[in-house]
Design a protein around this motif. Sequence first.
Motif, short mmCIF file in Angstrom:
data_model
loop_
_atom_site.label_atom_id
_atom_site.label_comp_id
_atom_site.label_asym_id
_atom_site.label_seq_id
_atom_site.Cartn_x
_atom_site.Cartn_y
_atom_site.Cartn_z
N ASN A 1 -3.45 2.99 9.12
CA ASN A 1 -2.87 3.67 10.24
C ASN A 1 -1.58 4.71 9.65
OD1 ASN A 1 -4.04 2.23 12.30
ND2 ASN A 1 -3.00 0.74 12.32
N CYS A 2 -1.59 4.67 8.19
CA CYS A 2 -0.56 5.75 7.62
C CYS A 2 -1.12 6.81 7.40
CB CYS A 2 -0.02 4.99 6.57
SG CYS A 2 0.96 3.37 6.57
N VAL A 3 -0.72 8.08 7.59
CA VAL A 3 -1.22 9.28 7.19
C VAL A 3 -0.40 9.84 5.97
CG1 VAL A 3 -2.06 11.59 7.95
CG2 VAL A 3 -2.02 9.78 9.53
N LEU A 4 -1.09 10.22 4.89
CA LEU A 4 -0.33 10.69 3.80
C LEU A 4 -0.39 12.45 3.80
CD1 LEU A 4 0.88 10.50 0.78
CD2 LEU A 4 -1.56 10.59 -0.10
N VAL A 5 0.67 13.05 3.70
CA VAL A 5 0.89 14.31 3.68
C VAL A 5 0.83 14.57 2.30
CG1 VAL A 5 1.81 16.43 4.46
CG2 VAL A 5 1.81 14.55 6.07
N ALA A 6 -0.13 15.11 1.73
CA ALA A 6 -0.23 15.24 0.10
C ALA A 6 -0.17 16.73 -0.36
CB ALA A 6 -1.27 14.50 -0.40
N GLY A 7 0.46 16.91 -1.62
CA GLY A 7 0.35 18.28 -2.04
C GLY A 7 -0.37 18.22 -3.57
N SER A 8 -1.05 17.05 -3.77
CA SER A 8 -1.61 16.86 -5.34
C SER A 8 -2.95 16.27 -4.83
CB SER A 8 -0.73 15.92 -5.92
OG SER A 8 -0.73 14.68 -5.45
N ILE B 1 -1.61 4.35 -6.04
CA ILE B 1 -2.01 3.38 -5.18
C ILE B 1 -0.79 2.30 -4.69
CG2 ILE B 1 -3.49 1.27 -4.86
CD1 ILE B 1 -5.72 3.30 -5.97
N VAL B 2 -0.26 1.64 -5.65
CA VAL B 2 0.98 0.71 -5.63
C VAL B 2 1.85 1.51 -4.58
CG1 VAL B 2 2.72 -0.43 -6.64
CG2 VAL B 2 0.36 -0.48 -7.43
N THR B 3 2.23 2.53 -4.96
CA THR B 3 3.20 3.34 -4.22
C THR B 3 2.92 3.65 -2.77
OG1 THR B 3 4.09 4.44 -6.21
CG2 THR B 3 4.64 5.49 -3.97
N LEU B 4 1.70 3.96 -2.56
CA LEU B 4 1.11 4.04 -1.20
C LEU B 4 1.22 2.86 -0.24
CD1 LEU B 4 -2.00 6.35 -1.69
CD2 LEU B 4 0.48 6.99 -1.01
N ARG B 5 0.81 1.65 -1.09
CA ARG B 5 0.68 0.54 -0.35
C ARG B 5 2.18 0.01 0.11
NH1 ARG B 5 -3.99 -2.14 0.30
NH2 ARG B 5 -5.85 -1.56 -0.86
N ALA B 6 3.33 0.28 -0.92
CA ALA B 6 4.36 -0.26 -0.86
C ALA B 6 5.13 0.89 0.32
CB ALA B 6 5.47 0.10 -1.98
N GLY B 7 4.90 1.88 0.48
CA GLY B 7 5.20 2.74 1.52
C GLY B 7 4.57 2.23 2.83
N SER B 8 3.54 1.79 3.16
CA SER B 8 3.08 1.35 4.37
C SER B 8 3.79 -0.08 4.64
CB SER B 8 1.50 0.89 4.01
OG SER B 8 1.42 -0.36 3.41
N GLU B 9 4.09 -0.80 3.49
CA GLU B 9 5.03 -2.03 4.07
C GLU B 9 6.40 -1.47 4.69
OE1 GLU B 9 5.79 -4.83 0.90
OE2 GLU B 9 3.92 -4.54 0.14
N TYR B 10 6.90 -0.53 3.95
CA TYR B 10 8.39 -0.07 4.63
C TYR B 10 8.18 0.36 5.76
CZ TYR B 10 10.75 -1.17 0.26
OH TYR B 10 11.21 -1.87 -0.75
N VAL B 11 7.05 1.02 6.20
CA VAL B 11 7.08 1.77 7.43
C VAL B 11 6.44 0.68 8.55
CG1 VAL B 11 7.08 4.03 6.59
CG2 VAL B 11 4.79 2.95 7.18
N GLY B 12 6.06 -0.45 8.28
CA GLY B 12 5.38 -1.56 9.10
C GLY B 12 4.20 -1.21 9.43
N ARG B 13 3.28 -0.46 8.81
CA ARG B 13 1.83 0.04 9.22
C ARG B 13 0.99 -0.49 8.16
NH1 ARG B 13 4.97 0.46 13.09
NH2 ARG B 13 5.06 2.17 14.62
#
Length: 370
Positions: A310-317, A294-306
């Motif tokens: 409004n972020c779509v995770l393409v997951a394999g797990s 969850i921390v990784t997903l939220r950090a990812g949303s910060e870096y893309v500015g969304r």
Amino acid sequence: MAAARCLPLRASPPEVAKAFSSSIPASSSSSSSSSSTTTTTAAASLPLRAAVPPSSGRRIPPLRCASSSQGSASPDIAVLLEVEGVLADVYRFGNRQAFNVAFQNLGLDCANWTEPIYADLVRKASGDEERMLLLFFNRIGWPTSLPTNEKESFMKSVLREKLKALEVFSASDSLPLRPGVEQFIDDVLNEGVPVAILTTYGRNGEKTSRSIIEKLGQERTSKIHIVGKEEVERSLYGQLVLGEGVASSLDEQLVKEAQKAASAEKQRIAEEVASILKLSVDINAASKSSEKIIVTLRAGSEYVGRDVQNCVLVAGSQSGVLAAERIGMPCIVVRSSLTARAEFHSAKAVMDGFGGTDLTISKLLSKKWS
């Protein structure tokens, strides 16, 4: 009693300061106290979206705040990609071969996993590699020189050798990218949609993930945000959750202690129920793993500015899917050899690959998941 001391966060980017100031209406009749109240209210209403820039020379993505205008040319979505199973089918083209190298390095001539053997072990152990080893050696027999009480340490040594072999293997041409993934990323970038690749919570470590990402080529990766352990720790959300750069106040420490106590009570009750049902549970371990994602997903949303929704995770797990569901992030699954028969009930769509009838940018933008 000594007063609790807080360490200031690193300086926020100029965009954050601008967002704070622009959210305060100008009024010549306002007193200094009311102006201060307005500033505080505006600050509290802003979402946690701006990443804190690192002190190293690493490239940091431009960050947007909620009040900034992004223009009509850029869709208000972003794409977050897992690595293992999404960029490359590590489980089909890497893991089996790495296990065989590990067996050879340890002098286990009797052990060699063909594709049918590996597929059978994956299915029976649900991908749990330690259990795969247990099932295999129970079937063919353990090394004769191995004491019974050293089976666990033996399996850990095999997994260490396997990881070393996989790190070498992932950097070679023998582990290919999935068909269509490069074209998919190019199409997403051409539409002005930001892309982040997450490397922190894969099964086989960040080094393996980064080796796979390098196969995309320097020109392509220069346009993508790579979010690893270091980037997560330096994000604003990461600092607040992981405690980097912020010392907890007394109240925060009390809240954490209360949460620990509640978690311990949940664990005690669960263990009592499990003993009746003859099951084994570990709520805390699952919780820690989920929180890391969850921390990784939220950090990812910060870096893309969304925002996360409004972020779509393409997951394999499965773990990525469940974490995305918890924070309201839409998720699309791309199946791999490991998840070919798995069910993903909370995913918006489950697809077999990229391009054609599978995942494309047009489906993403129109939200036609199937």
